[in-house]
Design an enzyme around this catalytic site. Structure first.
Site, PDB file in Angstrom:
ATOM      1  N   ARG A   1     -37.515 -22.662 117.884  1.00 49.04           N
ATOM      2  CA  ARG A   1     -37.035 -22.082 116.620  1.00 49.04           C
ATOM      3  C   ARG A   1     -35.583 -21.617 116.773  1.00 49.04           C
ATOM      4  NH1 ARG A   1     -41.267 -17.816 116.315  1.00 49.04           N
ATOM      5  NH2 ARG A   1     -40.292 -16.971 114.464  1.00 49.04           N
TER       6      ARG A   1
ATOM      7  N   LYS B   1     -34.365  -9.635 110.477  1.00 50.80           N
ATOM      8  CA  LYS B   1     -33.896  -9.883 109.111  1.00 50.80           C
ATOM      9  C   LYS B   1     -34.966  -9.569 108.070  1.00 50.80           C
ATOM     10  CE  LYS B   1     -34.620 -14.869 109.413  1.00 50.80           C
ATOM     11  NZ  LYS B   1     -35.863 -15.008 108.661  1.00 50.80           N
TER      12      LYS B   1
ATOM     13  N   ARG C   1     -43.366  -8.961 119.956  1.00 53.15           N
ATOM     14  CA  ARG C   1     -44.029  -9.118 118.657  1.00 53.15           C
ATOM     15  C   ARG C   1     -45.287  -9.982 118.792  1.00 53.15           C
ATOM     16  NH1 ARG C   1     -40.697 -11.567 113.638  1.00 53.15           N
ATOM     17  NH2 ARG C   1     -41.403 -13.586 114.338  1.00 53.15           N
TER      18      ARG C   1
ATOM     19  N   ARG D   1     -48.572 -13.373 116.041  1.00 55.94           N
ATOM     20  CA  ARG D   1     -48.137 -14.518 115.225  1.00 55.94           C
ATOM     21  C   ARG D   1     -48.250 -15.782 116.041  1.00 55.94           C
ATOM     22  NH1 ARG D   1     -42.796 -13.990 111.470  1.00 55.94           N
ATOM     23  NH2 ARG D   1     -42.489 -16.108 112.234  1.00 55.94           N
TER      24      ARG D   1
ATOM     25  N   ARG E   1     -31.980 -23.026 105.139  1.00 56.29           N
ATOM     26  CA  ARG E   1     -31.825 -23.115 106.596  1.00 56.29           C
ATOM     27  C   ARG E   1     -31.024 -24.350 106.998  1.00 56.29           C
ATOM     28  NH1 ARG E   1     -36.803 -19.745 107.536  1.00 56.29           N
ATOM     29  NH2 ARG E   1     -37.027 -19.452 109.770  1.00 56.29           N
TER      30      ARG E   1
HETATM   31  P1  AMP Z   1     -39.662 -17.122 109.226  1.00 57.26           P
HETATM   32  O1  AMP Z   1     -40.693 -16.075 108.942  1.00 57.26           O
HETATM   33  O2  AMP Z   1     -38.507 -17.084 108.284  1.00 57.26           O
HETATM   34  O3  AMP Z   1     -39.246 -17.161 110.680  1.00 57.26           O
HETATM   35  O4  AMP Z   1     -40.383 -18.541 108.952  1.00 57.26           O
HETATM   36  C1  AMP Z   1     -41.539 -18.920 109.664  1.00 57.26           C
HETATM   37  C2  AMP Z   1     -41.712 -20.429 109.591  1.00 57.26           C
HETATM   38  O5  AMP Z   1     -41.886 -20.849 108.235  1.00 57.26           O
HETATM   39  C3  AMP Z   1     -40.545 -21.251 110.119  1.00 57.26           C
HETATM   40  O6  AMP Z   1     -40.545 -21.389 111.532  1.00 57.26           O
HETATM   41  C4  AMP Z   1     -40.792 -22.586 109.397  1.00 57.26           C
HETATM   42  O7  AMP Z   1     -41.860 -23.306 109.998  1.00 57.26           O
HETATM   43  C5  AMP Z   1     -41.264 -22.117 108.023  1.00 57.26           C
HETATM   44  N1  AMP Z   1     -40.112 -21.948 107.115  1.00 57.26           N
HETATM   45  C6  AMP Z   1     -39.674 -20.780 106.562  1.00 57.26           C
HETATM   46  N2  AMP Z   1     -38.593 -20.997 105.786  1.00 57.26           N
HETATM   47  C7  AMP Z   1     -38.323 -22.329 105.861  1.00 57.26           C
HETATM   48  C8  AMP Z   1     -37.316 -23.170 105.307  1.00 57.26           C
HETATM   49  N3  AMP Z   1     -36.333 -22.680 104.549  1.00 57.26           N
HETATM   50  N4  AMP Z   1     -37.364 -24.501 105.590  1.00 57.26           N
HETATM   51  C9  AMP Z   1     -38.337 -25.019 106.357  1.00 57.26           C
HETATM   52  N5  AMP Z   1     -39.304 -24.276 106.941  1.00 57.26           N
HETATM   53  C10 AMP Z   1     -39.309 -22.942 106.696  1.00 57.26           C
END
Ligand code: AMP
Length: 210
Positions: free
Chosen positions: A145, A14, A128, A134, A89
């Site tokens: 996740r 995404k 990845r 990461r 989310r």
């Molecule tokens: P992502 O890159 O979108 O997978 O986000 C990486 C991490 O950032 C997630 O696993 C959460 O720990 C945190 N995170 C990102 N967006 C949110 C959100 N909307 N609410 C809470 N935590 C978030």
């Protein structure tokens, strides 16, 4: 079409698609994960707080996340439209986003949901992990996740389906192919949905969130 959300499980591509779609629509991509990672890198107080949750694959607490999103969406560069990746989310975050937008007379115009098979996601994320290093890409954290995505985020998407602004897209395949599918799907979110949006706006004005 100016304010768009992209929702999908970790590893669904995404982030890559968000950049491409935003370019195409001439709007600004905003990724909460990227903003958090930038804070972690610069060791800001917000980054120090977020890091613990991110490394465990947990949601950063809503208070922190919501404030950060409100600040970002009030910046001048997104006034002509944004593509929000990674937020909301949960249902609580949907409510909060509705309020932020209602305060400035805006709304979400379309929501793209990227779908993919779990085992393929785990496979991609483990690759990845080797390439990008990461810290939240270990198998235990990846599965956590994914669980959070299925339990909370997928349930939340129904809100946008009810509003008639949801487009589901298969995220499997070549990057360009998936972008094409998304642009086609966005074309199906048409003015016919305006009625649904108007009724949401009315409910918001009456103080009842959907
Ligand atoms: P992502 O890159 O979108 O997978 O986000 C990486 C991490 O950032 C997630 O696993 C959460 O720990 C945190 N995170 C990102 N967006 C949110 C959100 N909307 N609410 C809470 N935590 C978030």
């Amino acid at each position: 079409m100016s304010n768009v959300l992209i929702i999908g499980p970790p590893g669904s591509g995404k982030g890559t698609q968000a950049g491409r779609i935003a370019d195409h629509l001439g709007i600004v991509p905003v990724s909460t994960g990227d903003i958090f990672r930038a804070h972690v890198k610069s060791e800001s107080p917000l980054g120090m707080e977020a890091k613990i949750y991110m490394e465990a694959g947990d949601f950063v607490p809503h208070g922190v996340t919501n404030r950060m999103v409100r600040t970002r969406l009030n910046e001048a560069d997104v006034s002509n439209g944004f593509l929000l990746d990674g937020y909301p989310r949960t249902r609580a975050q949907v409510d909060y986003l509705d309020q932020i937008l209602a305060d400035s007379g805006q709304r979400i115009d379309a929501v793209l949901q990227v779908t993919a098979v779990d085992e393929e996601l785990v496979r991609r994320l483990l690759i990845r992990a080797q390439e990008a290093g990461r810290s939240d890409d270990t198998e235990v954290v990846i599965r956590h996740r994914l669980d959070l995505y299925h339990e909370q985020t997928e349930a939340m998407v129904a809100i946008y389906a009810d509003r008639g602004i949801l487009a589901r897209v298969n995220g499997m395949g070549a990057v360009g192919e998936v972008t094409e599918r998304m642009l086609l799907a966005l074309g199906t979110v048409t003015p016919e949905n305006l009625e649904a949006r108007a009724s949401v706006a009315q409910r918001l004005a009456g103080g009842t969130l959907v």
